[in-house]
Motif scaffolding. Structure first.
Motif, PDB file in Angstrom:
ATOM      1  N   PHE A 175      15.508 126.811  84.597  1.00  0.00           N
ATOM      2  CA  PHE A 175      15.603 127.922  83.654  1.00  0.00           C
ATOM      3  C   PHE A 175      14.591 129.007  84.025  1.00  0.00           C
ATOM      4  N   GLU A 196      11.253 130.229  75.473  1.00  0.00           N
ATOM      5  CA  GLU A 196      12.575 130.857  75.430  1.00  0.00           C
ATOM      6  C   GLU A 196      13.032 131.059  76.861  1.00  0.00           C
ATOM      7  N   HIS A 198      16.444 131.374  79.977  1.00  0.00           N
ATOM      8  CA  HIS A 198      17.811 131.741  80.334  1.00  0.00           C
ATOM      9  C   HIS A 198      18.202 130.980  81.589  1.00  0.00           C
ATOM     10  N   ASP A 200      21.275 130.870  84.672  1.00  0.00           N
ATOM     11  CA  ASP A 200      22.428 131.478  85.330  1.00  0.00           C
ATOM     12  C   ASP A 200      23.218 130.396  86.048  1.00  0.00           C
ATOM     13  N   GLY A 209      25.843 133.356  82.001  1.00  0.00           N
ATOM     14  CA  GLY A 209      24.463 133.332  81.530  1.00  0.00           C
ATOM     15  C   GLY A 209      24.328 132.525  80.259  1.00  0.00           C
ATOM     16  N   ALA A 210      23.311 131.662  80.222  1.00  0.00           N
ATOM     17  CA  ALA A 210      23.011 130.881  79.022  1.00  0.00           C
ATOM     18  C   ALA A 210      21.601 131.215  78.558  1.00  0.00           C
ATOM     19  N   GLU A 211      21.428 131.333  77.246  1.00  0.00           N
ATOM     20  CA  GLU A 211      20.119 131.607  76.664  1.00  0.00           C
ATOM     21  C   GLU A 211      19.819 130.561  75.595  1.00  0.00           C
ATOM     22  N   LEU A 240      21.556 126.488  72.666  1.00  0.00           N
ATOM     23  CA  LEU A 240      21.930 127.266  73.843  1.00  0.00           C
ATOM     24  C   LEU A 240      23.103 128.160  73.485  1.00  0.00           C
ATOM     25  N   SER A 241      23.060 129.394  73.911  1.00  0.00           N
ATOM     26  CA  SER A 241      24.150 130.343  73.721  1.00  0.00           C
ATOM     27  C   SER A 241      24.659 130.778  75.090  1.00  0.00           C
ATOM     28  N   HIS A 254      28.224 128.016  72.198  1.00  0.00           N
ATOM     29  CA  HIS A 254      26.873 127.653  71.791  1.00  0.00           C
ATOM     30  C   HIS A 254      26.803 126.151  71.529  1.00  0.00           C
ATOM     31  N   ASN A 354      23.135 136.773  69.864  1.00  0.00           N
ATOM     32  CA  ASN A 354      22.217 136.075  70.750  1.00  0.00           C
ATOM     33  C   ASN A 354      20.780 136.426  70.383  1.00  0.00           C
ATOM     34  N   TYR A 362      15.178 134.486  66.788  1.00  0.00           N
ATOM     35  CA  TYR A 362      15.690 133.195  67.225  1.00  0.00           C
ATOM     36  C   TYR A 362      15.859 132.244  66.048  1.00  0.00           C
TER      37      TYR A 362
END
Length: 465
Positions: A175, A196, A198, A200, A209-211, A240-241, A254, A354, A362
């Motif tokens: 990440f 926090e 992200h 790819d 992309g995941a956040e 996770l989004s 998500h 997001n 968040y």
């Protein structure tokens, strides 16, 4: 005069020693005394008993001028020193110049605040709430101005963490980190180190992309002799989004993890939606959700799916079938068959939201997902219940051919089978919208919406519920 060891001294939770004590008298009156020793920071030890020893402590000097009533205390790290934090499962190099400020008030006792600068690094297995634990690797991260205390707010300031081009490995996934901070937990004895991040996935032009965020959770407890112990508690993956949008399609998803929920216990819930833009409508695609968990000694799950069809794909004499779906659930039951018109289309807004990098945003994102635990694609809510063995859902969405806003409806057939055998209930329900666009997951916001329910409930199920 040597008076106390670090295991004996107590600054309202933080241990300290008095190694040398000097007293000065003038004309038979006490005018000054000073002493020195070491003071320990509970965050910076991995001793089995959780209490810092002299090797994991700061040296201090203290002086009290009796004639003017002034008290001074100074403790600082004179050179870089590597500590091992049991709570964070990490090595922490505290830089020279970090310091501890101590104040004392009659009746209020000691207040100790440590201001820390240094480097944080982690490479360890972190047992968590959702499995045996993951190997988490965090390379050297510099932090400045982290303030922790012995009472009140344990984390006075999260400090500044330099995360430029930082990658954190959790298991086999890498990440990119956008933000790190140490924060207070939801309970008064909780402390979190929050990341926090992200992720790819894939390569251009199909990268996704995941956040999301994960936390190292610690607990602050008090030993029998009154000294604070900062313990590791668990590793938490919050949510996770996932988002991907091109000219041809849009993909949203998500996953939310939950633990110690009063109704659902522990587990996770996820939702995915794929919309095909290449077809002349934004409504064609596939959507699915699922919740898996355990509570009160039994496991449960529910999965639900819906295929959205384009106009004219399947026509029934002036009425188009615009959606076909179904699902199955184990050890769960429908909570109720009513429809909350005030929450119409809330699921549609939720998917595209997001977190933007702040703790408040968040938390809002995570709470919006937690509010939908057990909510199916049709909007019906389900809760764990091991008196129900298996439930089956069938869904169909209908709309007027040519102009679906004139009339559209969502129909759901449900059957539940009791764990003791036999049918618990059969229900047919849904809602019809008039002069409103198709609403896939609840009553429409516009026009007229009419909800209806017909059900058969066995005498046994009625007595149980």
């Amino acid at each position: 005069i040597a008076t106390t060891s670090i295991n004996q001294g107590d600054m309202d939770g933080w241990p300290f020693s008095i190694d040398e004590l000097q007293i000065r008298f003038l004309h038979n009156e006490l005018v000054e005394f000073n002493f020195d020793g070491v003071v320990g920071i509970p965050l910076l030890t991995d001793n089995p008993n959780g209490i810092p020893d002299e090797e994991a402590s700061f040296r201090y000097d203290a002086e009290f001028d009796w004639s003017i009533g002034e008290y001074s205390f100074s403790a600082s790290n004179m050179e870089d020193h590597v500590f091992r934090s049991g709570m964070l499962k990490a090595s922490i190099t505290i830089s020279a110049g970090s310091n501890i400020d101590v104040t004392f008030e009659d009746g209020g006792g000691f207040e100790v605040v440590a201001t820390l600068n240094g480097i944080f690094s982690l490479d360890d297995a972190l047992p968590g709430s959702y499995g045996d634990g993951a190997i988490v690797n965090v390379p050297d991260v510099e932090f400045i101005g982290l303030e922790i205390a012995n009472k009140g707010l344990f984390v006075r300031s999260p400090g500044c963490w330099k995360v430029d081009n930082l990658n954190v490995n959790v298991g086999t996934l890498s990440f990119g980190v956008g933000h790190i901070e140490m924060i207070e937990g939801n309970e008064e004895d909780e402390v979190f180190l929050r990341f926090e991040a992200h992720l790819d996935l894939g390569a251009a032009p199909m990268e996704i992309g995941a956040e999301g965020a994960f936390r190292i959770a610690g607990k602050v407890r008090t030993s029998e002799n009154g000294q604070q112990i900062w313990d590791y508690d668990r590793f938490i993956i919050d949510a996770l989004s996932i988002t991907k949008e091109t000219d041809q399609m849009a993909f949203y998803g998500h996953v939310i993890f939950f633990d110690e929920d009063e109704t659902f216990g522990g587990g996770f819930q996820g939702r995915l939606k794929l919309i095909l833009k290449s077809i002349d409508t934004d409504d064609v695609g596939v959507e699915a959700m699922g919740i898996f968990g355990s509570t009160e000694g039994y496991n449960y799950f529910m999965v639900d799916a819906l295929a959205r069809l384009s106009e004219g794909t399947l026509s029934l004499g002036g009425i188009d079938v615009r959606g076909i779906g179904g699902g199955v659930y184990l050890n769960m039951r429908q909570e109720d068959l009513s429809y909350d018109f005030s929450e119409a289309s809330s699921e549609e807004q939720l998917e595209e939201y997001n977190p933007n990098g702040t703790q408040a945003s968040y938390d809002a994102y995570r709470n919006s997902l937690l509010d939908k635990l057990g909510r199916s694609l049709s909007g019906t809510s389900y809760i764990p219940d091991n008196s129900v063995s298996v439930g089956i859902n069938f869904a169909v969405i209908l709309a007027a051919t040519g102009n679906p806003e004139v009339f559209n409806a969502n129909l759901n057939l449900n059957m539940e089978f009791a764990a003791a055998g036999g049918i618990d209930q059969i229900s047919l329900g849904g809602y019809a919208n008039i002069m409103a666009p198709i609403s896939w997951s609840g009553p429409a916001c516009d026009g007229i919406s009419i909800a209806f329910t017909m059900e058969y409930v066995s005498a046994q199920a009625s007595a149980t519920n």
